[in-house]
Design an enzyme around this catalytic site. Structure first.
Site, mmCIF file in Angstrom:
data_model
loop_
_atom_site.group_PDB
_atom_site.id
_atom_site.type_symbol
_atom_site.label_atom_id
_atom_site.label_comp_id
_atom_site.label_asym_id
_atom_site.label_seq_id
_atom_site.Cartn_x
_atom_site.Cartn_y
_atom_site.Cartn_z
ATOM 1 N N ASN A 12 21.239 51.836 13.987
ATOM 2 C CA ASN A 12 22.317 50.930 13.555
ATOM 3 C C ASN A 12 23.465 51.707 12.909
ATOM 4 O O ASN A 12 24.626 51.354 13.083
ATOM 5 C CB ASN A 12 21.776 49.858 12.605
ATOM 6 C CG ASN A 12 21.120 48.730 13.372
ATOM 7 O OD1 ASN A 12 21.800 47.938 14.017
ATOM 8 N ND2 ASN A 12 19.791 48.685 13.340
ATOM 9 N N MET A 17 14.499 50.042 4.039
ATOM 10 C CA MET A 17 13.181 49.400 4.038
ATOM 11 C C MET A 17 12.636 49.072 2.646
ATOM 12 O O MET A 17 11.420 48.953 2.482
ATOM 13 C CB MET A 17 12.180 50.294 4.789
ATOM 14 C CG MET A 17 12.523 50.472 6.245
ATOM 15 S SD MET A 17 12.631 48.897 7.123
ATOM 16 C CE MET A 17 12.980 49.462 8.783
ATOM 17 N N ASN A 55 23.336 43.061 5.270
ATOM 18 C CA ASN A 55 22.052 43.549 5.778
ATOM 19 C C ASN A 55 21.894 43.090 7.220
ATOM 20 O O ASN A 55 22.289 41.974 7.564
ATOM 21 C CB ASN A 55 20.906 42.958 4.946
ATOM 22 C CG ASN A 55 19.528 43.396 5.444
ATOM 23 O OD1 ASN A 55 19.302 44.584 5.709
ATOM 24 N ND2 ASN A 55 18.609 42.456 5.579
ATOM 25 N N HIS A 92 19.023 42.137 9.950
ATOM 26 C CA HIS A 92 17.596 41.803 10.017
ATOM 27 C C HIS A 92 17.237 41.493 11.472
ATOM 28 O O HIS A 92 17.964 40.746 12.138
ATOM 29 C CB HIS A 92 17.292 40.601 9.124
ATOM 30 C CG HIS A 92 15.838 40.237 9.133
ATOM 31 N ND1 HIS A 92 14.892 40.970 8.439
ATOM 32 C CD2 HIS A 92 15.165 39.277 9.792
ATOM 33 C CE1 HIS A 92 13.696 40.455 8.661
ATOM 34 N NE2 HIS A 92 13.828 39.425 9.471
HETATM 35 C C1 GAR Z 1 16.247 47.715 12.685
HETATM 36 O O1 GAR Z 1 15.628 46.919 13.674
HETATM 37 C C2 GAR Z 1 16.632 46.870 11.489
HETATM 38 O O2 GAR Z 1 17.076 45.590 11.810
HETATM 39 C C3 GAR Z 1 15.309 46.786 10.762
HETATM 40 O O3 GAR Z 1 14.725 48.067 10.915
HETATM 41 C C4 GAR Z 1 15.240 48.708 12.087
HETATM 42 C C5 GAR Z 1 15.877 50.013 11.692
HETATM 43 O O4 GAR Z 1 16.280 50.746 12.808
HETATM 44 N N1 GAR Z 1 15.521 46.437 9.396
HETATM 45 C C6 GAR Z 1 14.657 45.699 8.703
HETATM 46 O O5 GAR Z 1 13.624 45.272 9.143
HETATM 47 C C7 GAR Z 1 15.066 45.442 7.265
HETATM 48 N N2 GAR Z 1 14.375 44.288 6.758
HETATM 49 P P1 GAR Z 1 17.372 51.906 12.701
HETATM 50 O O6 GAR Z 1 16.965 52.841 11.546
HETATM 51 O O7 GAR Z 1 17.265 52.599 14.012
HETATM 52 O O8 GAR Z 1 18.725 51.281 12.473
#
Ligand code: GAR
Length: 210
Positions: A14, A91, A108, A110
């Site tokens: 992201n 996280m 954020n 999600h």
């Molecule tokens: C993503 O899918 C994000 O939406 C999720 O973790 C992943 C991180 O991926 N976030 C959560 O679950 C927060 N509650 P990334 O490090 O490749 O962006």
């Protein structure tokens, strides 16, 4: 110019989507001023370095509690004159000190359609495991402002994604990222930087641009 800090814990895809939007001039004039990781070995820090963004570590393991980590983060964000905090695969649950320091200025992403599959315990791959186990046919992603309730703040953007026969949590996670997260996160950040978001209670209104 809006100075943005991106908080990460892992791979940082992201964050990469935000860097891509910045490089294409699609971040509403916002500046990616800092990447702060809760883990020293997060690949997201490598992505920050490659994109010329200063990287910092505020490691969860160095603090006794989420509150102590949150206080350290707030100090760092204030030192860096940050205007907008973006949680992109961060996280840990931030405590109220962060919300008080940045009211309606924390976004954020999600990986589900809130209010489904959200709140404490719903993060990363677990969200997709739970959606598949429940048998829903449609999931998606949400970008929302952060308030005191985990995943409970006012919703800015959402995008639906189909669940297909034979999906594994990993396959579904990738589809939700590709079709939803990597689009709506940069869009929401751009809208914020353009001053086009207004919040009244739970309702976010997207105002017309010039
Ligand atoms: C993503 O899918 C994000 O939406 C999720 O973790 C992943 C991180 O991926 N976030 C959560 O679950 C927060 N509650 P990334 O490090 O490749 O962006």
């Amino acid at each position: 110019m809006t100075r943005i800090a991106v908080l990460v814990s892992g791979g940082g895809t992201n964050l990469q989507a935000l860097i891509g939007a910045r490089d294409r001039g699609e971040l509403g004039g916002g500046e990616l001023a800092a990447v702060i990781s809760s883990k020293a070995d997060a690949y997201a820090l490598e992505r920050a370095k490659n994109a010329g963004i200063p990287g910092y570590v505020v490691a969860r393991k160095d603090y006794d509690s989420n509150r102590a980590m949150t206080q350290a983060l707030v100090s760092r964000l204030k030192e860096l004159n940050i205007d907008l905090v973006v949680l992109a695969g961060f996280m840990h649950i931030l405590t109220e000190e962060m919300v008080h320091a940045y009211p309606n200025a924390i976004l954020n992403v999600h990986p589900a359609l809130i209010p489904s599959f959200c709140g404490a315990g719903y993060y990363g791959l677990h969200v997709h495991e739970k959606a598949l186990a429940y048998g829903v046919k449609v999931t998606g992603a949400t970008v929302h402002f952060v308030n005191e309730e985990p995943d409970g703040g006012p919703i800015v953007l959402q995008k639906a994604v189909d669940i297909l026969p034979g999906d594994t949590p990993e396959v579904l996670q990738r589809r939700v990222m590709e079709q939803a997260e990597w689009h709506i996160l940069p869009q929401a950040v751009a809208l914020f930087c353009q001053g086009r978001l207004s919040v009244e209670g739970r309702i976010v209104t997207i105002n017309k641009g010039e």
